[in-house]
Structure formats: structure tokens, C-alpha cells
Design a protein around this motif. Sequence first.
Motif, PDB file in Angstrom:
ATOM      1  N   PRO A  51       0.817  -1.233   0.000  1.00  0.00           N
ATOM      2  CA  PRO A  51       0.000   0.000   0.000  1.00  0.00           C
ATOM      3  C   PRO A  51       0.841   1.269   0.000  1.00  0.00           C
ATOM      4  CG  PRO A  51      -0.924  -1.622   1.511  1.00  0.00           C
ATOM      5  CD  PRO A  51       0.410  -2.160   1.081  1.00  0.00           C
ATOM      6  N   GLU A  52       1.898   1.282   0.800  1.00  0.00           N
ATOM      7  CA  GLU A  52       2.752   2.457   0.865  1.00  0.00           C
ATOM      8  C   GLU A  52       3.499   2.684  -0.446  1.00  0.00           C
ATOM      9  OE1 GLU A  52       2.076   0.690   4.870  1.00  0.00           O
ATOM     10  OE2 GLU A  52       2.795  -0.099   2.948  1.00  0.00           O
ATOM     11  N   ALA A  64       1.075   3.935  -3.227  1.00  0.00           N
ATOM     12  CA  ALA A  64       0.705   5.335  -2.982  1.00  0.00           C
ATOM     13  C   ALA A  64       1.859   6.277  -3.322  1.00  0.00           C
ATOM     14  CB  ALA A  64       0.279   5.514  -1.529  1.00  0.00           C
ATOM     15  N   ALA A  65       3.082   5.888  -2.979  1.00  0.00           N
ATOM     16  CA  ALA A  65       4.239   6.734  -3.268  1.00  0.00           C
ATOM     17  C   ALA A  65       4.440   6.899  -4.769  1.00  0.00           C
ATOM     18  CB  ALA A  65       5.493   6.137  -2.630  1.00  0.00           C
ATOM     19  N   ILE A  66       4.290   5.817  -5.514  1.00  0.00           N
ATOM     20  CA  ILE A  66       4.463   5.892  -6.970  1.00  0.00           C
ATOM     21  C   ILE A  66       3.319   6.679  -7.604  1.00  0.00           C
ATOM     22  CG2 ILE A  66       4.534   4.503  -9.086  1.00  0.00           C
ATOM     23  CD1 ILE A  66       5.960   2.328  -7.331  1.00  0.00           C
ATOM     24  N   ALA A  67       2.097   6.485  -7.083  1.00  0.00           N
ATOM     25  CA  ALA A  67       0.933   7.198  -7.624  1.00  0.00           C
ATOM     26  C   ALA A  67       1.031   8.697  -7.396  1.00  0.00           C
ATOM     27  CB  ALA A  67      -0.350   6.655  -6.995  1.00  0.00           C
ATOM     28  N   ALA A  68       1.832   9.139  -6.435  1.00  0.00           N
ATOM     29  CA  ALA A  68       1.988  10.570  -6.186  1.00  0.00           C
ATOM     30  C   ALA A  68       2.747  11.259  -7.312  1.00  0.00           C
ATOM     31  CB  ALA A  68       2.720  10.787  -4.858  1.00  0.00           C
ATOM     32  N   LYS A 116     -11.778  -4.861  -5.527  1.00  0.00           N
ATOM     33  CA  LYS A 116     -12.655  -4.101  -4.631  1.00  0.00           C
ATOM     34  C   LYS A 116     -12.198  -4.217  -3.181  1.00  0.00           C
ATOM     35  CE  LYS A 116     -16.839  -4.455  -7.469  1.00  0.00           C
ATOM     36  NZ  LYS A 116     -18.185  -5.065  -7.571  1.00  0.00           N
ATOM     37  N   GLN A 117     -11.702  -5.396  -2.805  1.00  0.00           N
ATOM     38  CA  GLN A 117     -11.309  -5.630  -1.422  1.00  0.00           C
ATOM     39  C   GLN A 117      -9.931  -5.052  -1.070  1.00  0.00           C
ATOM     40  OE1 GLN A 117     -11.752  -9.808  -0.135  1.00  0.00           O
ATOM     41  NE2 GLN A 117     -13.163 -10.084  -1.836  1.00  0.00           N
ATOM     42  N   CYS A 118      -9.103  -4.778  -2.063  1.00  0.00           N
ATOM     43  CA  CYS A 118      -7.708  -4.454  -1.778  1.00  0.00           C
ATOM     44  C   CYS A 118      -7.524  -3.062  -1.188  1.00  0.00           C
ATOM     45  CB  CYS A 118      -6.848  -4.613  -3.031  1.00  0.00           C
ATOM     46  SG  CYS A 118      -7.001  -3.251  -4.224  1.00  0.00           S
ATOM     47  N   GLY A 119      -8.470  -2.160  -1.413  1.00  0.00           N
ATOM     48  CA  GLY A 119      -8.372  -0.821  -0.854  1.00  0.00           C
ATOM     49  C   GLY A 119      -7.529   0.149  -1.650  1.00  0.00           C
ATOM     50  N   LEU A 120      -7.043  -0.258  -2.818  1.00  0.00           N
ATOM     51  CA  LEU A 120      -6.173   0.608  -3.616  1.00  0.00           C
ATOM     52  C   LEU A 120      -6.815   1.053  -4.927  1.00  0.00           C
ATOM     53  CD1 LEU A 120      -2.775  -1.330  -3.274  1.00  0.00           C
ATOM     54  CD2 LEU A 120      -3.565   0.625  -1.923  1.00  0.00           C
ATOM     55  N   ALA A 121      -8.016   0.591  -5.211  1.00  0.00           N
ATOM     56  CA  ALA A 121      -8.602   0.792  -6.536  1.00  0.00           C
ATOM     57  C   ALA A 121      -8.651   2.256  -6.949  1.00  0.00           C
ATOM     58  CB  ALA A 121     -10.007   0.177  -6.584  1.00  0.00           C
ATOM     59  N   GLU A 150      11.461  -1.424  -2.153  1.00  0.00           N
ATOM     60  CA  GLU A 150      12.425  -0.981  -3.152  1.00  0.00           C
ATOM     61  C   GLU A 150      11.766  -0.417  -4.410  1.00  0.00           C
ATOM     62  OE1 GLU A 150      15.241  -4.075  -4.019  1.00  0.00           O
ATOM     63  OE2 GLU A 150      15.289  -4.765  -1.945  1.00  0.00           O
ATOM     64  N   LEU A 151      10.449  -0.540  -4.522  1.00  0.00           N
ATOM     65  CA  LEU A 151       9.784  -0.150  -5.768  1.00  0.00           C
ATOM     66  C   LEU A 151       9.881   1.348  -6.084  1.00  0.00           C
ATOM     67  CD1 LEU A 151       6.570  -2.387  -5.750  1.00  0.00           C
ATOM     68  CD2 LEU A 151       8.539  -2.560  -7.285  1.00  0.00           C
ATOM     69  N   PRO A 152       9.588   2.252  -5.157  1.00  0.00           N
ATOM     70  CA  PRO A 152       9.674   3.686  -5.531  1.00  0.00           C
ATOM     71  C   PRO A 152      11.050   4.084  -6.062  1.00  0.00           C
ATOM     72  CG  PRO A 152       8.448   3.429  -3.490  1.00  0.00           C
ATOM     73  CD  PRO A 152       9.046   2.078  -3.793  1.00  0.00           C
TER      74      PRO A 152
END
Length: 248
Positions: free
Chosen positions: A116-117, A120-124, A144-149, A233-235
Motif C-alpha cells: 500500500p505504501e 501510494a508513493a508511486i501514484a503521487a 474491490k477488497q484491496c483498498g487501492l482501486a 524498493e519499488l519507488p
Amino acid sequence: MRDNPRMSASLRMIGFDADDTLWRSQDYFDQAQLDFERIVGRYVDLGDVRLHERLYEIEKNNIGVFGYGVKGMTLSMIEAAVAITGQRIAAADLHRIVELGKDLLRHPVEMLPGIPEAVAAIAADFEIVLITKGDLFHQEAKVKQCGLADLFRRIEIVSEKDTGTYARLLREFGLPAAQFAMIGNSLRSDIAPVLDLGGWGIHMPYHTTWAHETEAEVAADAPRLRRVAGAAELPQAVRELARAAQAA
């Protein structure tokens, strides 16, 4: 891409795989296969019939008919059980196999650590999209359940993830491949097709992978590829690709 002078306009969109990239999936399939082998093992010597290999052969042959996902696996397990036992398997045990499939469809969405973190960081800084394959209803329920849609510009559930599919999606996005990067655990479905089109990839392996998804050849030193051990390590990996894309 968001208006951010720190980021290169050369890399505008990041795609995410779902199963075993955002949340756990293959673990449940592996457990279902072990349960299936215990059922069939009551009728045959598992060592003699090469059950694991024969089930995979049947699954692979059925992809063009059933597609990917739980329902295709369940139908393939039933077909394999009937064939391997010489049609001796009891109706009650076939029903147990059907229940294995239902249990797979009901399993909870368990996000991988740090996802999740990282998302969100990449989506910023970038537009992000979700590109996944499998059973439509099951994938929709997990999204729908994942909370990131709400973070994703688009959510695409496709029947196959190959160069043709990615090329079509990039046309719809109005985006050249050189401005797109894909993050995923599967070299076959997430990385190789995008690299072939001239895009970028970040491979984040999962500890268990279906054999079908390992059938790809990607050079370890491919210049448009980065490898990470986990979500944290993704961002940074995306930032590195953005710099590489700007310099290309």
C-alpha cells in the motif's frame, strides 16, 4: 504523469500486476494442488502417475478453453482426476475437488508487506494502472477488497498478457511503449512482453510461481529492466527507470 519537475516526462505511466505482486495468490493455488493430490492419492500411486506434471499438462492445454484462474484450474483438476484414476474416482471426491475451487474463490485478499505504501508513493508522481488476468468476477472482487482501486487511472482485467494485449492497451492510453513501465512477479506475463515492445520493467519475484509463468527468456542484464526484492524498493526502482528513460 503528475506535474512534478523532479520526474522525467519520458516515463509517464506505471503498470502494476495484481496476483503475487499486490497480494498473495499462488500460495492458495499451491495448497489446493496439495489437497487435490491427497484426494487422488487414495486411488493411485502418485509417484507412478506423475500427478503434478499431468495436472499441469492438462491445465496448460485448457488455457485456450477455460482461460486463467480458479475455475479453469478446478475444471482441469476434475478432468485430471477422472483420467488418472481411470474413471474410478467417486462422486464424493469429485465434489471435494469442486469445494477446493470454491475455497480458492473465497480466500481473503492479503496484501503483501509494504505494497500500500509503495503504490501510494508511486501514484503521487505517476499515473498508475492495474493490469491483471484471470477470472473476471474473482479479479473484480479482489480489486474491490484491496483498498487501492481509487489510486489507479484504469483497471484492466484481460484474458492474456502478451505483446498484443499490451500494444492494444498502450494505444488506448495514447502512450508509446518507451513511456511505460510494468511492475510484476511474472517474467512471462509482466516483463517480457513490455520489454519486447520497447517499454520498461521492474521484476519483483514471489517466493512461489506457477510453472507456466516461468516460461520466458529475459536477460539478467537487460538495460530496461530492474529487479527488486520487495515492495520497499519499488519507488526507488521507478525513479531509476525514470532517469534511464530520460537519458535514453
